[in-house]
Design a protein around this motif. Sequence first.
Motif, PDB file in Angstrom:
ATOM      1  N   GLU A 101       6.342  -2.872   6.113  1.00  0.00           N
ATOM      2  CA  GLU A 101       5.050  -3.327   5.608  1.00  0.00           C
ATOM      3  C   GLU A 101       4.938  -4.844   5.729  1.00  0.00           C
ATOM      4  O   GLU A 101       5.948  -5.546   5.734  1.00  0.00           O
ATOM      5  N   THR A 146       1.189  -6.100  -0.065  1.00  0.00           N
ATOM      6  CA  THR A 146       1.161  -6.284   1.391  1.00  0.00           C
ATOM      7  C   THR A 146       0.026  -7.182   1.861  1.00  0.00           C
ATOM      8  O   THR A 146       0.063  -7.683   2.993  1.00  0.00           O
ATOM      9  N   LEU A 192      -1.332   2.665   7.451  1.00  0.00           N
ATOM     10  CA  LEU A 192      -0.017   2.169   7.854  1.00  0.00           C
ATOM     11  C   LEU A 192       1.085   3.140   7.442  1.00  0.00           C
ATOM     12  O   LEU A 192       1.983   3.452   8.238  1.00  0.00           O
ATOM     13  N   ARG A 200       1.203   6.082   9.713  1.00  0.00           N
ATOM     14  CA  ARG A 200       1.779   5.759  11.021  1.00  0.00           C
ATOM     15  C   ARG A 200       3.302   5.656  10.933  1.00  0.00           C
ATOM     16  O   ARG A 200       4.022   6.143  11.817  1.00  0.00           O
TER      17      ARG A 200
END
Length: 398
Positions: free
Chosen positions: A118, A200, A210, A213
């Motif tokens: 991250e 983040t 994110l 993924r």
Amino acid sequence: MTDPAYASAEGSVPQSIDVTGARALVEGRFEEVVIRFEAGRIAEISGSEGGGGRARLDGRGLLLLPGIVDIHGDAFERSLMPRPGVRFPPELAFDEADRLMAGFGITTAMHGVTYSWEPGLRGRDTFLALAETLCARRRRLRSDTHLHLRFEVQNHDGLKDVAPLIADGSIGVVAFNDHLADTRNDMENPEKLARHAGRTGLSVDAFCKLVDRIAQSDAETQATIEALAGMANAAGVPLLSHDDPDIETRGRYRALGARIAEFPLSAAVAADARAHGEHVVMGGPNVLRGGSHKTGNPSAADLVADDSCSVLSSDYYYPAPLHAAFRLAADMILPLEQAWDLVSANPADALGMKDRGRIEVGRRADLLLVDPGPDGAQFPDVVATLVEGRQVFRSHLR
């Protein structure tokens, strides 16, 4: 507490110093002895003071203990980002954490720095900036400070960044972290999801994409773990497994060379590690709070009582190792002489640091003068902290 010869106006340290009057932890017991150190090393342990007008530290009424070796301390993140989205320079963060550690007796620190998939607080830019800053400033810090790399195992692209830092010794210890499943569970809770996203710098929607993924790349994780283990083993850097949920997981990391288990999620996993002659790390805050802040995780004090925990760390609270050792003694789980090993001798052994952790001739003069408190067991107060013979902290309340 000290005569004027101990430190000059420029802060220079005399070549030869005697610590007198304190009850020192030597060879597993407390004795009133004189400890002389020279050029940052313990030179002599004797029953009487030397002559020659040596500088002197007066330890009457105090305990003399080997300095705390903190194998895992990630409270540092709060020094860098005290509130979500509120950042301070790494130089200030290191300075704040360093002052806190010296005041609570931590003379060797493994700063837990997470390098994750991250962005933001645990991302690439932050990690590289911290590594660069520590390299430039570590000689100016009070505690002997190293990086504890908490590597998220789905961070496949990060291997190229950590490889040179492992090889050149900038990273003192490597831990395999895998918080992907916990993160996905937290996403069911809007408050926790917002906290993750805030760390983040991403929007909630972007953070969720994110995570999805990264989850799709999990098939690469074993190769990443093996590559990281190979780097660390080649450089002689200790490996830690983290949050092992079961004996099988511990066994897989053991096979890769991870001989330290930190924060195992069950007593059975901790017992298995100890049966294989491995160190088990738990958090000092767990002892102070009477159990883990995470539901279902084992009690550190119970594991200590069963000899299933050999090391206590600061985890997320720098005062914890000092106070946890005294709490174990107060609760009659271990005498202080043995409890102190959990925060000094044992973590030094686990890290292969043979020059510290005990008061012995030839070892570093990493020492604490501690007022144990009126009842000798609760709320100890660090009066002075010495790192390689330099007085890096002194309480002026005494």
